[in-house]
Motif scaffolding. Sequence first.
Motif, PDB file in Angstrom:
ATOM      1  N   GLU A 724      -9.024 -21.443  54.104  1.00 34.41           N
ATOM      2  CA  GLU A 724      -9.277 -20.711  52.561  1.00 34.41           C
ATOM      3  C   GLU A 724      -8.438 -19.619  52.240  1.00 34.41           C
ATOM      4  O   GLU A 724      -7.606 -19.446  51.101  1.00 34.41           O
ATOM      5  N   ALA A 725      -8.134 -18.859  53.450  1.00 34.91           N
ATOM      6  CA  ALA A 725      -7.709 -17.410  53.087  1.00 34.91           C
ATOM      7  C   ALA A 725      -6.394 -17.225  52.532  1.00 34.91           C
ATOM      8  O   ALA A 725      -6.220 -16.524  51.502  1.00 34.91           O
ATOM      9  N   ALA A 726      -5.516 -18.320  52.847  1.00 32.95           N
ATOM     10  CA  ALA A 726      -4.252 -18.211  52.344  1.00 32.95           C
ATOM     11  C   ALA A 726      -3.975 -18.656  50.872  1.00 32.95           C
ATOM     12  O   ALA A 726      -3.096 -17.957  50.069  1.00 32.95           O
ATOM     13  N   ALA A 727      -5.119 -19.354  50.043  1.00 35.42           N
ATOM     14  CA  ALA A 727      -5.186 -19.293  48.784  1.00 35.42           C
ATOM     15  C   ALA A 727      -5.432 -18.123  48.093  1.00 35.42           C
ATOM     16  O   ALA A 727      -4.820 -17.722  47.111  1.00 35.42           O
ATOM     17  N   ALA A 728      -5.972 -17.216  48.672  1.00 39.21           N
ATOM     18  CA  ALA A 728      -6.530 -15.764  48.340  1.00 39.21           C
ATOM     19  C   ALA A 728      -5.042 -15.108  48.105  1.00 39.21           C
ATOM     20  O   ALA A 728      -4.942 -14.227  47.378  1.00 39.21           O
ATOM     21  N   ALA A 729      -4.189 -15.272  49.093  1.00 36.94           N
ATOM     22  CA  ALA A 729      -2.874 -14.270  48.987  1.00 36.94           C
ATOM     23  C   ALA A 729      -1.831 -14.911  48.079  1.00 36.94           C
ATOM     24  O   ALA A 729      -1.285 -14.176  47.628  1.00 36.94           O
ATOM     25  N   LEU A 730      -1.801 -16.271  48.098  1.00 35.74           N
ATOM     26  CA  LEU A 730      -0.599 -16.627  46.924  1.00 35.74           C
ATOM     27  C   LEU A 730      -0.778 -16.299  45.771  1.00 35.74           C
ATOM     28  O   LEU A 730       0.265 -16.097  45.249  1.00 35.74           O
ATOM     29  N   PHE A 731      -1.782 -16.293  45.089  1.00 32.53           N
ATOM     30  CA  PHE A 731      -2.006 -16.083  43.747  1.00 32.53           C
ATOM     31  C   PHE A 731      -1.505 -14.647  43.286  1.00 32.53           C
ATOM     32  O   PHE A 731      -0.538 -14.599  42.638  1.00 32.53           O
ATOM     33  N   PRO A 732      -1.740 -13.561  44.069  1.00 32.50           N
ATOM     34  CA  PRO A 732      -1.423 -12.200  43.760  1.00 32.50           C
ATOM     35  C   PRO A 732       0.035 -12.058  44.240  1.00 32.50           C
ATOM     36  O   PRO A 732       0.736 -11.304  43.784  1.00 32.50           O
ATOM     37  N   ALA A 733       0.455 -12.741  45.328  1.00 31.18           N
ATOM     38  CA  ALA A 733       1.715 -12.596  45.714  1.00 31.18           C
ATOM     39  C   ALA A 733       2.840 -13.155  44.866  1.00 31.18           C
ATOM     40  O   ALA A 733       3.675 -12.411  44.629  1.00 31.18           O
ATOM     41  N   ILE A 734       2.339 -14.310  44.191  1.00 27.81           N
ATOM     42  CA  ILE A 734       3.599 -14.795  43.458  1.00 27.81           C
ATOM     43  C   ILE A 734       3.275 -14.175  41.909  1.00 27.81           C
ATOM     44  O   ILE A 734       4.436 -13.780  41.404  1.00 27.81           O
ATOM     45  N   GLY A 735       2.131 -13.396  41.490  1.00 28.46           N
ATOM     46  CA  GLY A 735       2.028 -12.601  40.434  1.00 28.46           C
ATOM     47  C   GLY A 735       2.754 -11.422  40.728  1.00 28.46           C
ATOM     48  O   GLY A 735       3.699 -11.064  39.732  1.00 28.46           O
ATOM     49  N   ASN A 736       2.731 -10.814  41.700  1.00 30.15           N
ATOM     50  CA  ASN A 736       3.807  -9.589  42.093  1.00 30.15           C
ATOM     51  C   ASN A 736       5.180  -9.866  42.364  1.00 30.15           C
ATOM     52  O   ASN A 736       5.978  -9.087  41.581  1.00 30.15           O
ATOM     53  N   ALA A 737       5.405 -11.132  42.633  1.00 32.09           N
ATOM     54  CA  ALA A 737       6.826 -11.587  42.807  1.00 32.09           C
ATOM     55  C   ALA A 737       7.436 -11.792  41.304  1.00 32.09           C
ATOM     56  O   ALA A 737       8.612 -11.375  40.977  1.00 32.09           O
ATOM     57  N   VAL A 738       6.865 -12.508  40.297  1.00 29.27           N
ATOM     58  CA  VAL A 738       7.127 -12.527  39.171  1.00 29.27           C
ATOM     59  C   VAL A 738       7.451 -11.627  38.386  1.00 29.27           C
ATOM     60  O   VAL A 738       8.603 -11.164  37.585  1.00 29.27           O
ATOM     61  N   LEU A 739       6.567 -10.360  38.382  1.00 29.81           N
ATOM     62  CA  LEU A 739       6.700  -9.019  37.895  1.00 29.81           C
ATOM     63  C   LEU A 739       7.910  -8.360  38.583  1.00 29.81           C
ATOM     64  O   LEU A 739       8.545  -7.488  37.811  1.00 29.81           O
ATOM     65  N   ASP A 740       8.021  -8.586  39.778  1.00 29.48           N
ATOM     66  CA  ASP A 740       9.240  -7.822  40.511  1.00 29.48           C
ATOM     67  C   ASP A 740      10.626  -8.432  39.899  1.00 29.48           C
ATOM     68  O   ASP A 740      11.535  -7.811  39.407  1.00 29.48           O
ATOM     69  N   ALA A 741      10.639  -9.693  39.660  1.00 25.86           N
ATOM     70  CA  ALA A 741      11.790 -10.394  39.170  1.00 25.86           C
ATOM     71  C   ALA A 741      12.093  -9.996  37.704  1.00 25.86           C
ATOM     72  O   ALA A 741      13.135  -9.803  37.226  1.00 25.86           O
ATOM     73  N   LEU A 742      10.953  -9.632  36.997  1.00 26.60           N
ATOM     74  CA  LEU A 742      11.240  -9.587  35.475  1.00 26.60           C
ATOM     75  C   LEU A 742      11.095  -7.941  35.260  1.00 26.60           C
ATOM     76  O   LEU A 742      11.633  -7.454  34.198  1.00 26.60           O
ATOM     77  N   ALA A 743      10.880  -7.205  36.225  1.00 24.96           N
ATOM     78  CA  ALA A 743      11.195  -5.701  35.879  1.00 24.96           C
ATOM     79  C   ALA A 743      12.151  -5.170  35.423  1.00 24.96           C
ATOM     80  O   ALA A 743      12.437  -4.152  34.659  1.00 24.96           O
ATOM     81  N   PRO A 744      13.390  -5.561  35.661  1.00 28.14           N
ATOM     82  CA  PRO A 744      14.799  -5.283  35.372  1.00 28.14           C
ATOM     83  C   PRO A 744      14.590  -5.460  33.551  1.00 28.14           C
ATOM     84  O   PRO A 744      15.386  -4.954  32.993  1.00 28.14           O
ATOM     85  N   LEU A 745      13.749  -6.366  32.977  1.00 25.38           N
ATOM     86  CA  LEU A 745      13.785  -6.501  31.714  1.00 25.38           C
ATOM     87  C   LEU A 745      12.694  -5.642  31.063  1.00 25.38           C
ATOM     88  O   LEU A 745      12.470  -5.787  29.712  1.00 25.38           O
ATOM     89  N   GLY A 746      11.997  -5.065  31.874  1.00 25.17           N
ATOM     90  CA  GLY A 746      11.021  -4.147  31.359  1.00 25.17           C
ATOM     91  C   GLY A 746       9.563  -4.744  31.092  1.00 25.17           C
ATOM     92  O   GLY A 746       8.735  -4.288  30.268  1.00 25.17           O
ATOM     93  N   VAL A 747       9.574  -5.939  31.542  1.00 25.01           N
ATOM     94  CA  VAL A 747       8.193  -6.797  31.517  1.00 25.01           C
ATOM     95  C   VAL A 747       7.375  -6.315  32.384  1.00 25.01           C
ATOM     96  O   VAL A 747       7.504  -6.233  33.674  1.00 25.01           O
ATOM     97  N   THR A 748       6.272  -5.887  31.991  1.00 23.97           N
ATOM     98  CA  THR A 748       5.042  -5.332  32.945  1.00 23.97           C
ATOM     99  C   THR A 748       3.856  -6.127  33.173  1.00 23.97           C
ATOM    100  O   THR A 748       2.988  -5.720  33.982  1.00 23.97           O
ATOM    101  N   GLY A 749       3.829  -7.175  32.555  1.00 22.00           N
ATOM    102  CA  GLY A 749       2.477  -8.212  32.599  1.00 22.00           C
ATOM    103  C   GLY A 749       2.647  -9.342  32.012  1.00 22.00           C
ATOM    104  O   GLY A 749       3.606  -9.734  31.098  1.00 22.00           O
ATOM    105  N   PHE A 750       1.687 -10.396  32.372  1.00 21.27           N
ATOM    106  CA  PHE A 750       1.646 -11.577  31.815  1.00 21.27           C
ATOM    107  C   PHE A 750       0.402 -12.188  32.163  1.00 21.27           C
ATOM    108  O   PHE A 750      -0.281 -11.714  32.885  1.00 21.27           O
ATOM    109  N   ASP A 751      -0.204 -13.109  31.108  1.00 21.86           N
ATOM    110  CA  ASP A 751      -1.423 -13.655  31.217  1.00 21.86           C
ATOM    111  C   ASP A 751      -1.070 -15.056  31.778  1.00 21.86           C
ATOM    112  O   ASP A 751      -0.313 -15.755  31.327  1.00 21.86           O
TER     113      ASP A 751
END
Length: 769
Positions: A724-751
Amino acid sequence: MPATFVIGDAPERREDARFLTGQGAYLDDLRFDRLAHGVILRSPHAHAAIRGIDAEAARGAPGVLGVLTAADLQADGLRPIRPTVEANVQTGEPFAVAPQPLLAHGKVRHVGEAVTLIVAESRSQALDAAELVLVDYTPLPAVTTADAALTAGAPELTPEVPGNLCLDWHWGDAAHADAAFARAAHIVTIRLDNHRIVTNPMEPRGAIGTYDPATQRYTLYVSSQSLHGNRDVAARVLGVPPAAVRFVAPDVGGGFGAKNFAYAEHALMLWAARRVGRPVKWIASRSEVFVTDHQARDHIADASLALDSDGSFLALRVSSVANVGAYTAGGSVAVQTNQYPHLQGTIYNIPAVALHIRAVLSNTTPIGVTRAPGFAESVNIIERLIDLAARQCGFDRAELRRRNAVPAETMPMKNALGFSVDSGHFAETFDLALTRADLPNFAARRAESEARGCLRGLGIACHIKGTGGSPSENVDIRFETDGTVSLITGTQTIGQGHETTFPQILADRLGVPNALIRLRQGDTDLTPIGGGHGSSRATYMGGTAIWRASETIVAKGAGVAASMLDAAAVDIAFADGLFSLVGTNRSVPLLDVAEHARKHDTPLNTYYAWTREHMTFPNGTHIVEVEIDRDTGRVALVKHTAVDDYGVLVNPKVASGQAHGAIAQGAGQALQEHAAYDAQSGQLLAGSFMDYALPRADDLPSFNVAFNGTRCTTNPLGVKGCGEAAAAALFPAIGNAVLDALAPLGVTGFDGPATPVRIWQAMQSPGAR
């Protein structure tokens, strides 16, 4: 002599030959004489009063054997389903709960709730008859979100749960946390929606009920991952002792938590079989899976992290609310008082933690569990907070994690809420993952993506969860007359490879060739207790029982071998399947000793049961990279690296496969899956694969998974649950990666999941550049 594969070897899964050649026996493959078919008429409304049911036309339809309603249930004395846990695990305070009726009586509370059971000679006849049942509904206002359920004046689902509030609990040291926040140099705050998903096992739920009037005994053939527990629930509902009910699970095509708890259909099919005097079969359609299988997640958290000027964590505050759906299924509310608070702060040293935890009812499908329930929500909170702190306060996100990870030399750790973790090299595992992920060249990969018109981001998440599930387990090891060994266990295989790994454990301890070991499970008549499979418990719990039973077998066998070798028992040694007389070359194989013992009425057969006092704590670090198409908002997961600690690996190949499945599920929630409801009508908007996307092979990169195991000290094998444990990691890891990619555009969050439309909207938001 056949091969003997032991702990640490990686043979192919032996069960796969059976599956790949069409020899599997799933529920729909079973054949019964005089089989009748059940179809359940379900509510089209999320919330409605039932004014009446007219089933006369249906009862007269061709092939119909019975049309059963809540009135029939009441006449026969059947009871509703109650939660398996009805009080706060930490304090003993009762939850506010209402039992779940088998068939709706007076009111329906979610789309898909069972209203009428039609039994006919064929499924098509039952379906035709279902269309003739007339139900007089008066629709009522519905609530589908936690916030809506808690709004003053919101529609109340039941008077037994005032204000729809099942749980309202404060836990931790609020005063200590307040003091830490008061002196903090930095404070970051985030609101997170860990959105609802449907787990969608490949094999849908189903049940085939039989009743023997001669013995007054029920038997249910069922696709389930927790037989003994669900058998006991069905027995209570039917008003009979557990011994009067037998549950049998043939091969089970996946569970993912959705088959963990009891369902109305279990008792309904048994009851129907008694009523019509024939076996009755019900297999869920995929549409029924979407609206009736226990769903998962749906958890909102407002969280704050306090840090000092150097980036050391001082305190964590979380106020959260879990939307548990229309009924409190199984232990769903208990997750909020057990798993969820257990490891708040996860692998990090956080001196003060203060929690405000609530759980509410809504007019949605009941919530159950899926991979890492409660723990995944905790991991998401802290990992998203850490990246936010790095961005807002000028820290390096990797250094923040390294600085605050609990050091290996201080293990076992005890967190701020008093819960302990026995083992783990968190910082070492983290650094190994960073090395494997090739971070120094990330800038070059980002530039290459930008040259193609894409944004590239990198995300990190460290995960941990407790595994244990049902606290008791047993095995029965029997030496058969044909020279084989029966390994009988109360755990439940639902695709994890137990037919391979459990014989490896026994072969390791007794030296018996794997081909001679036959795993027998999935039948409540085989063994008196059984915890099934949930919380990645099987290898820990079942494996420990195998280990201890093997010790007993060796002790018994030494005495028998001594008599066969004309020696004293103290002079007998055992290794690699042989009892040997110390100091000589004389020996006798274990299987020969077992045969001799059986012939002399002193069989080596051994039953062993135990109850755990601790859990295991798999942990690790996952690092992902995503690319986002600037024009469409499409997010692609393009790189994945992980180093996980699952303790001793019984079979590294099987462990890798389990990790791969968890990674895929976590990625699916992060990128695609969302059980979205219409806020007004309560209808599930993603009620089929036309609207609900599961990850496919081309949605996922090659997984780069390595292991850095530290031996678990809470069991003799040294294993930690790996499913199970890996499923717990992927959700926030991908969320962090998406915000890292969008940071140059000034995007700070999404739902919600990072679907193209959501990301495109985020890129067009007023704050974006």
